[in-house]
Enzyme design. Structure first.
Site, PDB file in Angstrom:
ATOM      1  N   ASP A 238       0.812  -1.217   0.000  1.00 53.99           N
ATOM      2  CA  ASP A 238       0.000   0.000   0.000  1.00 53.99           C
ATOM      3  C   ASP A 238       0.845   1.266   0.000  1.00 53.99           C
ATOM      4  O   ASP A 238       0.460   2.274  -0.606  1.00 53.99           O
ATOM      5  CB  ASP A 238      -1.010   0.002   1.154  1.00 53.99           C
ATOM      6  CG  ASP A 238      -0.402  -0.295   2.519  1.00 53.99           C
ATOM      7  OD1 ASP A 238       0.836  -0.314   2.647  1.00 53.99           O
ATOM      8  OD2 ASP A 238      -1.185  -0.514   3.469  1.00 53.99           O
ATOM      9  N   ASN A 297       9.864   3.237   9.156  1.00 53.46           N
ATOM     10  CA  ASN A 297       8.530   2.895   9.647  1.00 53.46           C
ATOM     11  C   ASN A 297       8.353   3.490  11.038  1.00 53.46           C
ATOM     12  O   ASN A 297       9.140   3.208  11.939  1.00 53.46           O
ATOM     13  CB  ASN A 297       8.348   1.374   9.734  1.00 53.46           C
ATOM     14  CG  ASN A 297       8.115   0.752   8.374  1.00 53.46           C
ATOM     15  OD1 ASN A 297       8.036   1.445   7.381  1.00 53.46           O
ATOM     16  ND2 ASN A 297       8.011  -0.556   8.341  1.00 53.46           N
TER      17      ASN A 297
END
Length: 470
Positions: A238, A297
């Site tokens: 995504d 992240n």
């Protein structure tokens, strides 16, 4: 005649079907279906119900018939790292684990007995996170070896769903890179690494790029949903799709793909697999057209999502932002990347315990908790900007925030203030838009990635936030 394209964008907390088409050079999108998602707790294990998710994919497709807008093609993107294993009859073997499950605890050390952490990064360029596929497969090897022995095909989740639609098994490149098993040089599976780790190398299929035709719907699926169409590969990670939708022709600035996770980085032509990069815990994920998403992240909006659920969804995210602003002088901060926040029984309790452990004022009211989360995120973004600028040798003057977090106005302003950068926020549906862009390029409706990004800029509102003097 209008040519329609369908993006199925499934996140860790919800999924949506977005129908798109070009109108006078601008992309028009409509959400036609939405459903809830989340890991099921089954006897203490966190699992995905892939059958339910596949049913939701088909339910959303049926809405196209009701609207009389049949897509020419469709594609699916999801989160990264999770997978299914198929046997010789294409049946799913065992449970499909979610990345927040604790089964990978200690598996990093098992991996490092076979290959050092330093060499693993040098070979793959992927940051260490306990839920990376490389560690999940080690958990399989240790805890359910019979499943791994029977496995004939390994598929990431979007690849599995597209196999269920078409009967054709393909592995898409961008999502595969999150496994920590792909070479940034060859852009294919690192078979030597896979052999050293003792995983069955024959179950890994050759990697295909976004834009690859995955075939047409099977007769059974076409009959059930009420139409026929092609299925194409998008950047099925995504974040790969989201970064395609940056509202600028070049991807040379900072970005944050903001949702359950915050993925903050830049776009590179060549992966940085240096030891300095590894120590900074930055990653080189594969992107469209073999670009690399050089990023970190960060826990992202998962923390505020969890607190909201614990408050029985009494407050909207907009209201939580407002309450955080009302408590902006609340002094406490947390490390949003601390492992204690990955899958706590109670996020509120975990934040409070963290503040107690570190000798800080303990937040109690929802506004205080929200203030701690949003300020801590902004501070983390600031630290990450400095790391990225040091490692790339560039100074960036702006940050593009894309994805659902682009709607978090208070956090956007905090980010501008903390980093001293101009923040551009939008589009919120970047992942679905990037999914559509890959299909539109494949269909010849757009010439290139640069043309697609120009189209995004011209099609959607982008809000600007200037840093306030502090």
């Amino acid at each position: 005649m209008t040519r329609y394209f369908l993006a199925v964008d499934i996140g860790a907390s919800s999924g949506r079907h977005i129908l798109g088409h070009l109108d006078n050079g601008k992309l028009e999108i409509t959400e036609i279906y939405r459903f809830e998602n989340g890991m099921d707790n089954k006897d203490g294990r966190l699992l995905w119900d892939v059958e339910r998710l596949f049913g939701e994919i088909k339910n959303g497709m049926k809405e196209c018939v009701k609207l009389g807008k049949i897509p020419e093609s469709m594609s699916i993107d999801t989160w990264a790292v999770d997978y299914v294993l198929l046997d010789e009859k294409d049946r799913v073997l065992g449970d499909t684990y979610g990345y927040r499950d604790e089964r990978t605890d200690g598996c990093d050390e098992e991996v490092y007995r076979l290959i050092s952490e330093e060499e693993l990064y040098a070979r793959t360029g992927i940051q260490k996170q306990r839920f990376n596929t490389v560690y999940q497969l080690m958990a399989d090897k240790l805890e359910r070896p019979e499943v791994l022995r029977k496995a004939k095909v390994f598929l990431m989740l979007p690849d599995y769903f597209q196999f269920r639609l078409t009967g054709k098994k393909l592995s898409e490149y961008t999502n595969a890179t999150s496994t920590q098993l792909v070479s940034p040089d060859t852009k294919q599976w690192d078979k030597e690494l896979i052999r050293r780790l003792g995983y069955p190398e024959e179950m890994f299929l050759p990697l295909q790029v976004p834009g690859t035709d995955a075939g047409c719907l099977t007769e059974e699926v076409a009959e059930e949903v009420g139409f026929e169409c092609r299925v194409a590969l998008c950047g099925s990670h995504d974040t790969a799709s989201a970064v395609m939708a940056l509202p600028k022709e070049k991807g040379d600035g900072l970005y944050i793909s903001s949702g359950t996770w915050s993925l903050m980085g830049v776009e590179l032509q060549t992966a940085d697999c240096s030891e300095e990069s590894r120590r900074a815990n930055l990653t080189n994920e594969g992107g469209y057209d073999y670009r690399f998403r050089y990023l970190k992240n960060i826990m992202g909006l998962w923390m505020i999502q969890s607190v909201r659920h614990e408050l029985n969804d009494e407050y909207s995210f907009a209201r939580l932002c407002s309450m955080a602003e009302e408590n902006e002088d609340f002094p406490s901060r947390v490390d949003v990347n601390d492992g204690c926040f990955l899958a706590p029984v109670s996020m509120r309790q975990e934040i409070q315990d963290y503040c107690r452990r570190t000798g800080q004022k303990v937040p109690q009211a929802p506004g205080e908790l929200s203030a701690v989360i949003y300020h801590s995120l902004a501070d983390c973004y600031c630290r990450t900007v400095k790391e990225l600028e040091k490692l790339t040798g560039k100074i960036y003057d702006s940050i593009y925030i894309i994805g659902g977090g682009a709607n978090a106005e208070y956090l956007n302003q905090l980010t501008a203030d903390a980093t001293g950068k101009t923040v551009y926020a939008g589009p919120a549906e970047a992942t679905a838009i990037g999914n559509l862009m890959a299909q539109l390029i494949r269909a010849g409706e757009l010439r290139s990635l640069q043309a697609a990004r120009r189209c995004v800029y011209e099609s959607f509102d982008v809000k600007e936030y200037q840093p306030k003097r502090r």
